[in-house]
Design an enzyme around this catalytic site. Structure first.
Site, PDB file in Angstrom:
ATOM      1  N   GLU A 106       0.794  -1.174   0.094  1.00  0.00           N
ATOM      2  CA  GLU A 106       0.056  -0.112  -0.088  1.00  0.00           C
ATOM      3  C   GLU A 106       1.034   1.257  -0.085  1.00  0.00           C
ATOM      4  O   GLU A 106       0.554   2.193   0.827  1.00  0.00           O
ATOM      5  CB  GLU A 106      -1.116  -0.107   1.300  1.00  0.00           C
ATOM      6  CG  GLU A 106      -1.966  -1.289   1.099  1.00  0.00           C
ATOM      7  CD  GLU A 106      -2.865  -1.021   2.148  1.00  0.00           C
ATOM      8  OE1 GLU A 106      -4.179  -1.587   2.187  1.00  0.00           O
ATOM      9  OE2 GLU A 106      -2.676  -0.725   3.291  1.00  0.00           O
ATOM     10  N   LYS A 123      -2.164 -12.278   8.034  1.00  0.00           N
ATOM     11  CA  LYS A 123      -3.532 -11.949   8.565  1.00  0.00           C
ATOM     12  C   LYS A 123      -4.353 -12.953   8.551  1.00  0.00           C
ATOM     13  O   LYS A 123      -3.947 -14.049   7.610  1.00  0.00           O
ATOM     14  CB  LYS A 123      -4.107 -10.586   7.387  1.00  0.00           C
ATOM     15  CG  LYS A 123      -3.597  -9.617   7.568  1.00  0.00           C
ATOM     16  CD  LYS A 123      -4.528  -8.404   6.946  1.00  0.00           C
ATOM     17  CE  LYS A 123      -4.163  -6.977   7.087  1.00  0.00           C
ATOM     18  NZ  LYS A 123      -5.092  -6.034   6.564  1.00  0.00           N
ATOM     19  N   ASP A 173      -8.754  -8.864   4.194  1.00  0.00           N
ATOM     20  CA  ASP A 173      -8.416  -7.611   5.043  1.00  0.00           C
ATOM     21  C   ASP A 173      -9.509  -7.700   6.228  1.00  0.00           C
ATOM     22  O   ASP A 173     -10.353  -6.744   6.423  1.00  0.00           O
ATOM     23  CB  ASP A 173      -8.393  -6.321   4.374  1.00  0.00           C
ATOM     24  CG  ASP A 173      -8.074  -5.189   5.219  1.00  0.00           C
ATOM     25  OD1 ASP A 173      -7.194  -5.396   6.125  1.00  0.00           O
ATOM     26  OD2 ASP A 173      -8.063  -4.198   4.606  1.00  0.00           O
ATOM     27  N   GLU A 189     -12.354  -2.478  12.393  1.00  0.00           N
ATOM     28  CA  GLU A 189     -12.386  -1.689  11.306  1.00  0.00           C
ATOM     29  C   GLU A 189     -13.731  -2.013  10.237  1.00  0.00           C
ATOM     30  O   GLU A 189     -14.347  -1.087   9.678  1.00  0.00           O
ATOM     31  CB  GLU A 189     -11.159  -1.840  10.550  1.00  0.00           C
ATOM     32  CG  GLU A 189     -10.960  -1.024   9.031  1.00  0.00           C
ATOM     33  CD  GLU A 189      -9.906  -1.211   8.436  1.00  0.00           C
ATOM     34  OE1 GLU A 189      -9.791  -0.700   7.333  1.00  0.00           O
ATOM     35  OE2 GLU A 189      -8.879  -1.981   9.115  1.00  0.00           O
TER      36      GLU A 189
END
Length: 669
Positions: free
Chosen positions: A281, A355, A360, A388
């Site tokens: 990113e 992860k 995500d 999130e």
């Protein structure tokens, strides 16, 4: 001298471990043997409890000769069957004894006694050794020193500002940081990274000329056995060192990191190590120099190795500039494609932080295939306590059952209990993105504290029943709670993850959120973006084809039997169907419902379950302190509003795509 228990500022609500949780211990007579910083922490905790509740604490040697003790906490270095963080606990002849070889073990033993409450002092119990299953039990704070113009003080933070940083520098009063360390030690966390993995220019300087501020934070956390880590930028030799390169194989770069790391350890002798987000990113990394991620991680591992440090290298690497027209590029494949070929090439003190799912932190994802495909590499499972994509701590969403499913997953054995090691067996660590800020209730939503507690306890025991851990959190947060309160808390928390899943993105499809801030529904928000997260809904069906036969091939990254299970829509679990397959709206699930009817039904059910939970909470007003009850009640209003919006947008969108009406005739717009 005993270390005093941290004192919270006025207006800060206690989390778990309010004074009343120590009443059973504080009414007894306790003997403490041993010396050292953490032993003094133990002494301070017991002394504070005894001062409150009339008990007695002595040191050995001390004035306690001839006294009959209810509890003995003893540090015995060199106990053959106990490691540094382990302890043994037993009870006979009216005395409970906790023994440890290391100071951390004694501290964890104390909190074990607190969790047991009155049961710690009744009957007999055989000596039992307690040891953490995972050596690395860590929280990553995505806190910025300087307030970021887009992400604010805490990136993906939903609990106010940072505990650590204020006005561009470390906080001066660190008493609440000490109190935070106490909470973490009580649930088994032993490491904290104090700054964001997206390292901006101000934060980069924490490695060098501002290391003194990190040292102050480390000093506040140290009495509770918490090792401090720092997120660093891979480009630090350029940004801080004046070099024109950060090539991990360049001798000057390696020398720069060795010098910088030595200076870090001079300031913080028990420093834990570095956390690195590279080639991800927009963050710099070894790809710029034609080097591998093993080259990058091993360079930092070499700098840390002489000091006993560890580099946590994040596996969150994918193409975030994908052409939405290209269906062959699949973000879900990326971590496996990048890292599995490097298995066995990482240094012993390098940990690949993966992860838990391939995307995500969505409300439903398959377990990442990387976690079963790198036997020659140390791996840490990364989860997200900060919500999130699961309601941002404005929604009740206890994630213990989700994390437990991940940790119990058997990458090579299917569902059989005899079918191979679990993810919890294979991992070296569990790392969670912290959900704590400077909010008076620590986690913004008071009930979100249950996520933080649960992740620490699962790191200690990955195969623990998460519902037992929820019981622990309730007992420690609301000591001596009447049955009606315990029952009510169970009702609003126990099924809240499944409730959230029902009214948001269905059947594993994910990412139907507002771009950027990720709160609330936007069905096509990422459908034509470069981030690689799509649902491909059209008039004929919905879902992403990730099969090997006709899709992106992601399903083939799993070992058998999972690759075979996920390959066909006939065998794929319903809850992951749209993650792995594009199917028609009339595809029949195992429940007997069609995909479209399942979507309609679950979205209506999810809203109804929020309404029911809101009523339960309203009925507890006489059992919860007014400020805490009012905060949760207000957040339930927002959760219900948002759940209705999710329901109506998802159902209306798919009614318009499919043209298939709801069989129950409910209103869909």
């Amino acid at each position: 001298m005993p270390l005093p228990v941290p004192v919270l500022a006025e207006g800060v609500a206690p989390a778990w471990l309010p004074p009343a949780a120590f009443r059973p211990l504080g009414t007894r007579r306790t003997l403490i043997r041993g010396s050292g910083l953490l032993v003094e922490t133990v002494h301070g905790e017991v002394a504070d409890a005894c001062a409150r509740f009339g008990g007695r604490v002595d040191r050995d040697p001390g004035p306690g000769a001839g006294v009959s003790y209810d509890l003995v906490l003893e540090l015995k270095p060199g106990l053959g069957d106990l490691g540094a963080e382990e302890f043994a606990c037993g009870r006979e002849n009216g005395r409970t004894t906790v023994s440890a070889s290391g100071q951390s073990g004694l501290l964890y033993g104390l909190f074990h006694v607190v969790r047991l409450g009155e049961d710690a002092f009744s009957g007999d119990r055989a000596r039992e050794v307690h040891r953490p299953a995972l050596a690395l039990r860590m929280l990553d704070h995505w806190d910025n020193v300087a307030v970021h113009p887009v992400m604010g003080q805490v990136e993906r933070g939903y609990s106010g500002g940072s505990l650590f940083w204020e006005d561009g520098r470390a906080r001066g009063d660190l008493e609440r940081v000490r109190a935070y360390g106490r909470l973490l030690a009580a649930c088994g966390i032993n490491a904290v990274a104090v700054n964001n993995v997206n390292v901006h220019r101000t934060e980069a300087r924490l490695l060098t000329d501002r290391i003194g501020e990190v040292a102050a934070l480390a000093e506040a956390l140290r009495p509770y056995g918490i090792r401090t880590h720092l997120s660093v930028t891979f480009a630090a030799p350029i940004v801080l060192g004046g070099l024109e390169t950060a090539d991990p194989l360049d001798a000057r770069v390696r020398e720069w990191w060795a010098r910088a790391t030595a200076e870090v350890y001079a300031a913080i002798p028990d420093f834990g190590g570095y956390v690195v987000k590279a080639d991800s990113e927009g963050q710099p990394g070894p790809f710029a120099y034609g080097r591998s991620h093993a080259d990058g991680a091993n360079m930092l591992a070499a700098a840390l190795a002489p000091h006993g440090g560890t580099v946590h290298w994040r596996a969150f690497v994918y193409n975030h500039r994908q052409d939405w027209r290209d269906r062959t590029t699949d973000r879900a494949r990326a971590a496996y494609d990048h890292f599995v070929p490097l298995d066995g090439e990482f240094a012993d003190n390098a940990v690949l932080q993966v992860k838990h799912g391939p995307m995500d932190f969505q409300v439903r994802e398959p377990v990442s295939p990387v976690l079963g495909a790198m036997p020659g590499t140390r791996l840490a499972v990364e989860v997200q306590a900060t919500q999130e994509y699961t309601g941002q701590q404005r929604h009740v969403c206890w994630l213990g059952p989700m994390w437990s499913e991940v940790l119990r997953f058997r990458p090579e054995g299917g569902a059989s209990a005899a079918g191979g090691a679990t993810v919890g067996d294979l991992a070296d660590g569990l790392v969670a993105v912290s959900n704590v800020g400077d909010d008076p209730f620590w986690t913004g939503h008071p009930l979100a504290q249950a996520n933080l507690y649960t992740v620490g306890r699962l790191a200690w025991q990955p195969d623990a029943d998460p519902h037992r851990l929820l019981d622990e959190w309730i007992a420690l947060t609301f000591p001596a709670a009447p049955p009606r309160l315990v029952t009510g808390l169970h009702k609003v928390l126990k099924g809240s993850w499944r409730t959230y899943e029902k009214y948001t993105a269905p059947l594993g499809v994910g990412f139907m959120v507002q771009p950027g801030h990720h709160y609330g529904p936007s069905v096509d928000g990422y459908e034509y973006s470069p981030w690689g997260t799509y649902h491909f809904a059209d008039r004929d069906g919905i879902g992403v084809d990730r099969s090997a036969a006709t899709g992106t091939g992601y399903a083939a990254q799993y070992a058998k039997p999972w690759s075979e299970v996920y390959e066909s829509p006939d065998t794929c679990p319903d809850e992951l169907l749209l993650f792995f397959h594009h199917v028609s709206y009339d595809h029949v699930l195992r429940s007997g419902k069609t995909v479209i009817q399942h979507i309609y039904d679950t979205h209506f059910e999810g809203v109804e379950e929020v309404e029911a939970a809101q009523r339960v909470w309203a009925g507890l007003t006489d059992l919860v302190d007014p400020a805490r009850h009012a905060r949760v009640a207000a957040l339930y209003e927002e959760q219900l509003r948002s759940a209705r919006e999710w329901r109506d947008q998802i159902n209306s969108y798919l009614l318009r795509k499919s043209g298939v009406p709801d069989t129950h005739g409910r209103r869909i717009y």
